[in-house]
Scaffold this motif. Structure first.
Motif, PDB file in Angstrom:
ATOM      1  N   ASN A 133       0.795  -1.380  -0.217  1.00 33.46           N
ATOM      2  CA  ASN A 133      -0.011  -0.045  -0.085  1.00 33.46           C
ATOM      3  C   ASN A 133       0.812   1.123   0.095  1.00 33.46           C
ATOM      4  OD1 ASN A 133      -3.198  -0.395   0.500  1.00 33.46           O
ATOM      5  ND2 ASN A 133      -2.162  -1.985   1.351  1.00 33.46           N
ATOM      6  N   PHE A 134       0.310   2.312  -0.366  1.00 34.78           N
ATOM      7  CA  PHE A 134       1.152   3.566  -0.448  1.00 34.78           C
ATOM      8  C   PHE A 134       0.476   4.662   0.382  1.00 34.78           C
ATOM      9  CE2 PHE A 134       2.273   7.541  -2.589  1.00 34.78           C
ATOM     10  CZ  PHE A 134       3.655   7.410  -2.238  1.00 34.78           C
ATOM     11  N   VAL A 135       1.147   5.306   1.265  1.00 36.47           N
ATOM     12  CA  VAL A 135       0.500   6.301   2.514  1.00 36.47           C
ATOM     13  C   VAL A 135      -0.142   5.752   3.562  1.00 36.47           C
ATOM     14  CG1 VAL A 135      -0.412   8.675   2.395  1.00 36.47           C
ATOM     15  CG2 VAL A 135       1.160   8.049   0.394  1.00 36.47           C
ATOM     16  N   LYS A 136      -1.248   5.120   2.841  1.00 36.64           N
ATOM     17  CA  LYS A 136      -2.345   4.349   4.052  1.00 36.64           C
ATOM     18  C   LYS A 136      -2.832   3.184   3.352  1.00 36.64           C
ATOM     19  CE  LYS A 136      -6.221   7.232   2.200  1.00 36.64           C
ATOM     20  NZ  LYS A 136      -7.018   6.194   1.833  1.00 36.64           N
ATOM     21  N   ILE A 137      -3.418   2.416   4.478  1.00 39.80           N
ATOM     22  CA  ILE A 137      -3.796   1.416   3.935  1.00 39.80           C
ATOM     23  C   ILE A 137      -5.305   1.365   3.808  1.00 39.80           C
ATOM     24  CG2 ILE A 137      -4.223  -1.175   4.774  1.00 39.80           C
ATOM     25  CD1 ILE A 137      -1.966  -0.780   6.876  1.00 39.80           C
ATOM     26  N   THR A 138      -5.771   0.757   2.767  1.00 36.24           N
ATOM     27  CA  THR A 138      -7.142   0.940   2.430  1.00 36.24           C
ATOM     28  C   THR A 138      -8.219   0.528   3.491  1.00 36.24           C
ATOM     29  OG1 THR A 138      -6.413   0.218   0.003  1.00 36.24           O
ATOM     30  CG2 THR A 138      -8.875   0.564   0.719  1.00 36.24           C
ATOM     31  N   GLY A 159       2.856  -3.831   5.752  1.00 36.50           N
ATOM     32  CA  GLY A 159       1.962  -4.284   6.762  1.00 36.50           C
ATOM     33  C   GLY A 159       1.498  -3.181   7.696  1.00 36.50           C
ATOM     34  N   GLU A 160       0.755  -3.631   8.565  1.00 34.04           N
ATOM     35  CA  GLU A 160       0.052  -2.619   9.655  1.00 34.04           C
ATOM     36  C   GLU A 160       1.254  -2.359  10.723  1.00 34.04           C
ATOM     37  OE1 GLU A 160      -2.530  -4.738  12.835  1.00 34.04           O
ATOM     38  OE2 GLU A 160      -3.341  -4.618  11.090  1.00 34.04           O
ATOM     39  N   GLN A 161       2.145  -3.231  10.786  1.00 37.98           N
ATOM     40  CA  GLN A 161       3.181  -2.810  11.533  1.00 37.98           C
ATOM     41  C   GLN A 161       3.957  -1.556  11.331  1.00 37.98           C
ATOM     42  OE1 GLN A 161       3.384  -5.555   9.883  1.00 37.98           O
ATOM     43  NE2 GLN A 161       5.081  -5.871   8.635  1.00 37.98           N
TER      44      GLN A 161
END
Length: 471
Positions: free
Chosen positions: A165-170, A234-236
């Motif tokens: 993802n780029f900048v933020k996760i959808t 990833g979210e980490q």
């Protein structure tokens, strides 16, 4: 001046934390006020006097880690006590007090080690006379070829793009980003793209140095750095922290006349992305229509904030779970399992032990805290890992080894004139220097082996190419 301001801010924060922890209503963390007391004493008795003789990035990061783990976390635990994570709940609350005392012991031993190292072995000093610019001592032909190869992977393999993802996760995906099962091929392709982004940063730096420097060129280089920081795997949040540190270190050393502008720009960008990642993780944005709606519906939750800080900063509740784990898993901590813990996360060597029937200690720990529902997701502290095999006295041993390696790597980074080594070396350096929080043995070894496997061949090929051109 900045050093004095930092020391003053550190001491004031620790004193306020002691006051707050000592005056809030009593909870089951009986020794909690001693954590900021330890942070105040260790810094002023051991670390700050040593800093008068030399400046060190490693020591600065260590102090920031102490502020987070021994000052900020106790304040949050005092205001919003946390007694459970996942399916783990300490039946004997004395383990919480033992966790606080263990953290104090770890702090004292590591502080003594660092103070001794700074005083006796004299790690590299970051002073103007030694702040030599990284120069155009290497070509970039092979680096550029790898960037083009990574771009080809990006366009030809859609599954590689889906993992990023780029900048933020959808938002509104129905499941957390990263919970999907990835094949070995998809993981490998993703690492090629990440390495390609790093090589793009290195290539851009070398091109700007070898040609006439310009403000436009510097801003284009900052845009490449932003792409590196904003690419999410990833979210980490650790990948963003490491990428940001590597970009800031490289550009500030290469272009010291613009270091303030570089630092402010990239630090602000990194903080913005980290904020979005934190909102995604803690506000369950994957279940919401957007980030705005998640903020509006959820609001501030001090308990959730404290629980997540506990898990990332590896506080007394996490240490209590290690003590419980040690009691209930007695007899499984053998030398064979410890060697497996060291070898299995090392990419390139792990195949040698893939047929072993033993589970790693990290897997056993996660099964314990999740009541056999998951084999990953929670960090076993490095000192806790060492405690399981070597006891209380030697528990901080691996942490001290990590800081010793961090000091040695810092010396290399300060003296090197290679842009490639400066970038990838600092990427791994920040992992070592922050090993007391958000780390376990698996993540440290995996980070090292990833950097080594994916970059050593590229660097050696470029060196051979440069020598052939000179011949």
């Amino acid at each position: 001046m900045l050093k004095r301001l930092f020391i003053s801010g550190y001491n004031i924060s620790a004193l306020l934390a002691i006051l707050l922890c000592a005056t809030v209503p009593e909870n089951d963390y009986y020794f909690l006020p001693f954590l900021p007391m330890g942070a105040l004493g260790a810094a002023n008795i051991l670390i700050f006097p040593a800093l008068k003789k030399c400046n060190s990035i490693t020591v600065l990061i260590f102090l920031l880690v102490i502020m987070a783990r021994y000052v900020l976390l106790p304040v949050c635990l005092s205001l919003w006590p946390v007694y459970q994570f996942s399916y783990y709940y300490p039946l004997d609350r004395m383990y919480l007090s033992a966790g606080c005392l263990f953290l104090l012991y770890e702090l004292v031993i590591v502080s003594v080690f660092i103070a001794f190292f700074v005083r006796r072995l004299k790690p590299p000093e970051i002073q103007l006379k030694q702040r030599e610019k990284l120069g155009p001592t290497e070509g970039y032909g092979i680096y550029m070829l790898f960037v083009l190869f990574a771009l080809g992977i990006w366009f030809l393999f859609p599954q590689a793009r889906e993992n990023l993802n780029f900048v933020k996760i959808t938002a509104r995906t129905g499941e957390r980003f990263g919970e999907q099962e990835f094949s070995t091929l998809e993981y490998f392709l993703r690492q090629i793209i990440i390495t390609g982004l790093g090589c793009m940063m290195i290539t851009g730096t070398l091109m700007l140095k070898q040609k006439r420097e310009s403000f436009l060129g510097l801003n284009l280089l900052l845009a490449i750095a932003f792409i590196n920081i904003a690419t999410i795997v990833g979210e980490q949040r650790s990948t963003q922290v490491y990428s940001a540190f590597a970009c800031i270190f490289l550009l500030c050393k290469t272009f010291p006349e613009h270091r303030r502008y570089i630092f402010i720009t990239l630090t602000g960008s990194a903080l913005g992305i980290l904020t979005l990642l934190s909102l995604y993780k803690h506000l369950y944005v994957f279940q919401m229509d957007s980030y705005v709606s998640a903020i509006a519906e959820t609001g501030f939750n001090g308990y959730e904030l404290t629980k997540n800080l506990e898990l990332y900063l590896l506080g007394p509740l996490t240490i209590a779970s290690v003590f419980d784990f040690a009691v209930q898993s007695e007899g499984v901590f053998t030398i064979q399992r410890f060697l497996l813990d060291l070898l299995r996360p090392f990419i390139g060597i792990s195949f040698l032990v893939k047929d072993f029937s033993l589970d790693t200690t990290t897997i056993l720990y996660n099964l314990f805290v999740t009541d056999n529902r998951a084999s990953n997701g929670f960090l076993l502290p490095i000192s806790g890992h060492c405690f399981l095999y070597f006891g209380y006295l030697l528990a901080p041993g691996l942490i001290c080894i990590c800081y010793y390696l961090a000091f040695q790597l810092e010396r290399i980074l300060i003296n090197t004139r290679s842009v490639f080594i400066g970038f990838w070396g600092s990427y791994f350096f920040i992992r070592l220097a922050s090993c007391m929080v958000a780390s376990n043995i698996y993540t440290v070894i995996t980070s090292f082996s990833l950097v080594l496997i994916f970059t050593a061949g590229i660097y050696c090929a470029q060196r051979v190419y440069d020598r052939c051109k000179l011949a």
